[in-house]
Each structure stands twice: as C-alpha cells, then as structure tokens.
Design an enzyme around this catalytic site. Structure first.
Site, PDB file in Angstrom:
ATOM      1  N   TYR A 108       0.852  -1.182   0.000  1.00 22.31           N
ATOM      2  CA  TYR A 108       0.000   0.000   0.000  1.00 22.31           C
ATOM      3  C   TYR A 108       0.890   1.235   0.000  1.00 22.31           C
ATOM      4  O   TYR A 108       1.880   1.306   0.739  1.00 22.31           O
ATOM      5  CB  TYR A 108      -0.890   0.039   1.252  1.00 22.31           C
ATOM      6  CG  TYR A 108      -1.665   1.336   1.343  1.00 22.31           C
ATOM      7  CD1 TYR A 108      -2.944   1.431   0.809  1.00 22.31           C
ATOM      8  CD2 TYR A 108      -1.098   2.478   1.927  1.00 22.31           C
ATOM      9  CE1 TYR A 108      -3.644   2.616   0.846  1.00 22.31           C
ATOM     10  CE2 TYR A 108      -1.797   3.678   1.960  1.00 22.31           C
ATOM     11  CZ  TYR A 108      -3.064   3.736   1.427  1.00 22.31           C
ATOM     12  OH  TYR A 108      -3.746   4.922   1.456  1.00 22.31           O
ATOM     13  N   GLU A 196      -3.219   7.624  -4.092  1.00 16.32           N
ATOM     14  CA  GLU A 196      -3.204   6.319  -3.431  1.00 16.32           C
ATOM     15  C   GLU A 196      -2.932   5.241  -4.474  1.00 16.32           C
ATOM     16  O   GLU A 196      -3.600   5.194  -5.514  1.00 16.32           O
ATOM     17  CB  GLU A 196      -4.558   6.093  -2.751  1.00 16.32           C
ATOM     18  CG  GLU A 196      -4.580   4.886  -1.852  1.00 16.32           C
ATOM     19  CD  GLU A 196      -5.916   4.735  -1.135  1.00 16.32           C
ATOM     20  OE1 GLU A 196      -5.940   4.736   0.098  1.00 16.32           O
ATOM     21  OE2 GLU A 196      -6.939   4.609  -1.837  1.00 16.32           O
TER      22      GLU A 196
END
Ligand code: GDP
Ligand code: MN
Length: 386
Positions: A108, A196
């Site tokens: 992530y 993101e």
C-alpha cells in the site's frame, strides 16, 4: 476533483511511475483489439470514481482476446455497486484493458495532506490490496508514515526510510525509492490532495508497478492546471451539485430528509448541527451566499426539491447584506412558482425581520415562521417525524 484510474495511470507514466501496459476502451470490440495488441493475459477493469471494484465484479481476468471481449461485454454498461458507490451504484461506460500482473506481493502506498501538521504525509504498508483503514485498525505496526516539509520537499533519505519500512527484497529497494520520489514530485507539481496506489505490486519477475491509482486534486488549484481540469468526468458527479455550482450555490447532497437553505457556510453548518441535535438528518448543505436574491432562492428551491428524500425545507437566513423582507418576498414568489407541496419552516433574523415574519404569516402559502434557530430546527424535525 477525482479522476479515473486510467487517467491517473497516464499521468503516472509521464512522471516516471511504472504502470502496467493498458488501453481504455468503450466497446467490447475495442477490448478485443486492446487484448490482441497486449498479446498476453489481461485484466478488464471497470472505470468508475469509486474503489472496491475487485470485490464487486468490476475487475475480471481474461486469457484471450475472445474472452476479453466477453468480459468487457459484462462490465461495460453494468451498474456497479461497491461499498463506495452507495446503493444506487455507478454506470460503467469505460473499461481499462491491461496486462495482467503475476503478483508476488501487494503493498500500500498513499500520499495525503495531513491537516494537523500542515504537511504532506506518506503512508505505506507491506499489507496492500486491503483497505488501509482495516490495516490501521488490525495491524497498525505495519504502517509506516513519513512527514514531508513543504519547504524542502521529500529528501532521498525519507524515501529510502519509507522503502526500508516495507520489508522489501533488496532487489526492489532502489525502484521503490525512485517511485516514491516521483510520486511526491507528481503530487506537488499537479496540486493533488490525495494519491493512493493500492496495491503497489511486486511481480514474480521483480518489477514494481502501480496496479491501481486513485487521485484527488485540489479544486482551488485547477485553474493552474487546465490539462488536469480537462480530465473531469461530469457523469461521475452529482447532477444537482453541478447545477448548483453553475449558479454559484455551494451545495452538497447528503442522505437525510431536512432540506436546508442557508446563507453563509458557517450558519449552514450550524443549521445542520442543530437539525441533528433535535433528532433528524440534513438532506444537504446549501449556502445561497450573502445576497439571497429571489432568483437564487428560487434556484436553491429547485435544487432542494429535486431530491425526493426531502420532506421539509428549513430556510435559515440572516439578513445582513440583504433585508429580510426582500428574502421573504423572494421565498413566497419561488414557492408559488414551483408549487411547493412540502412544509417550509422559515427563520429570518436581522434587518426587517418583523416585517418579513408578517409578510410570511399573511401569505396564503402555509409557511411555518420560527422565532429563532432552535425553534426552527425543532419545527422542521417535528414535520419530518410526523
Ligand atoms: P479496487 O478493488 O477498486 O481497489 O481495484 P484494484 O485495481 O485495486 O484491484 C483489486 C484487486 O484485484 C487487487 O488488489 C488485486 O488483488 C487484483 N488485481 C488487480 N489487477 C490485477 C492483475 O493484474 N493481476 C492479478 N493477479 N490481480 C490483480
Ligand atoms: Mn485498489
């Protein structure tokens, strides 16, 4: 402003952030062609401004161009419901056909503005592919954060430190560090407010690639970036919010039943709070601006009433710049013209509020005139609950 994954990946490529080879398509035939050109296994990914597509059938693998065409047929035109779209879902009109990655590990990576420190914060985790909120709740030790000084920008050591915090194989450390520096440069140069990559993928053959991309841009900076402003997809935005913006009304649709028409953002927020305090939920935020003219009031009414959840309208206007009697006449005119059938509670405070109350009470429309804000909120909530 949000953009689609395929648009974000095109921007990433310009900034040296590696992305899988892919093409955006709008028909199954285009999907067939795209898969033939890629020449290996592909993923077909629904393009909507919401995540959670993987779990909801918006992402499908295909081994041949024929299969790609079939998967694209399923995805294009579907109404995709994910935990981020709301129950009504989003119509899919574009899909991204992309080389399928042989995933070794999912990481992530996020960048966002931290309001508390007024800095950009890099958030990374070796636990990718799942939502970062879940990782934060279940294994917070697996999240690394790095705060970036806006004066100096990201230092190379900060990128290395972040990469080291991910327990990566040595062979990819350098690539991840470079990717972090490039993502930071992208973020600053485009005035992003959120970037993101989830997941950031390490492939079995040791490549690092952004397999997903979610970007928000700061609306206040869009005038500096016409090439980014052009990426806006109005189909993904709330129609009433677009219409409101065209008339200089700040409107945000919410899910409650009390429609609010207020002048001033602070007063609008206070109004929403007090509605909740008395036990109902606001249907929207709406700031008609300092000068609540008859035309603006009418437009605001139209927008409020187009939301079928609205069961009562609460008008809360402070007559400072504009006199209350003029607002009252504007409200009456608009209510007549639009044939408003639901209860309307009005609280007008400020210059000529007595005259305004008189005008409203005498009109043949059944307005509920409130003495003060608490009284208005209570009456609006009662109307919703009865
Ligand atoms: P989201 O569900 O909307 O966030 O969409 P993502 O693009 O993040 O995809 C969701 C999940 O699908 C990823 O976490 C991966 O596990 C899987 N996925 C996406 N692309 C690929 C791919 O090219 N190869 C493989 N094996 N899995 C993929
Ligand atoms: Mn994702």
């Amino acid at each position: 402003m949000k953009i689609h994954e395929y648009q974000a990946k095109e921007l990433f490529a310009e900034f040296g952030i590696p992305v899988p080879e892919g093409t955006v398509v709008t028909t199954p035939e285009e999907a067939y062609k795209a898969a033939s050109e890629i020449g290996k296994r592909v993923v077909v990914k629904a393009q909507i401004h919401a995540g959670g597509r993987g779990k909801s059938g918006g992402i499908k693998m295909a081994s041949t161009p024929e299969e790609t065409k079939a998967k694209a047929e399923e995805i294009l035109g579907m109404t995709l419901v994910t935990h981020q779209t709301g129950p009504e879902g989003k119509l899919v009109s574009k899909a991204l056909v992309e080389e399928a990655l042989e995933i070794e590990k999912e990481l992530y990576l996020g960048m966002v503005i931290d309001r508390e420190t007024s800095r950009l914060v890099v958030i990374a985790s070796e636990e990718g592919g799942v939502e970062i909120e879940v990782v934060a709740a279940e294994s917070p030790e697996k999240i690394v954060k790095e705060f970036i000084d806006p004066g100096t920008g990201m230092h190379a050591f900060q990128a290395r430190k972040t990469a080291f915090g991910l327990n990566l194989p040595k062979t990819v450390l350098r690539d991840v560090t470079r990717l972090l520096m490039n993502l930071h440069r992208f973020f600053v140069e485009t005035d992003a407010s959120l970037a993101e990559i989830n997941p950031l993928v390490i492939t079995k053959d040791g490549r690092i690639l952004a397999a997903d991309a979610k970007i928000n841009f700061d609306n206040n900076a869009l005038s500096k970036h016409p090439e980014i402003a052009r990426l806006r997809d109005l189909n993904e935005e709330e129609a009433t919010e677009i219409e409101a913006a065209e008339h200089d009304l700040s409107y945000v649709k919410l899910s409650g039943r009390v429609g609010c028409m207020v002048n001033g953002a602070g007063l609008a927020m206070a109004t929403m709070d007090i509605i909740q305090h008395f036990g109902a939920m606001p249907a929207n935020f709406l700031d008609v601006g300092g000068a609540a003219s008859a035309e603006r009031v009418e437009k605001a009414f139209t927008i409020l009433l187009s939301d079928t959840n609205v069961k009562v309208v609460l008008i809360n206007i402070f007559g400072g710049i504009v006199r209350c009697d003029r607002v009252a006449n504007g409200v009456i005119e608009a209510a007549k013209r639009l044939d408003v059938k639901i209860p309307v509670v009005v609280r007008l405070a400020g210059t000529n509020s007595d005259i305004a109350a008189d005008i409203l009470n005498k009109s043949d429309l059944k307005f509920t005139v409130a003495k003060n804000l608490a009284d208005a909120a209570r009456k609006a909530v009662d109307a919703v609950n009865s």
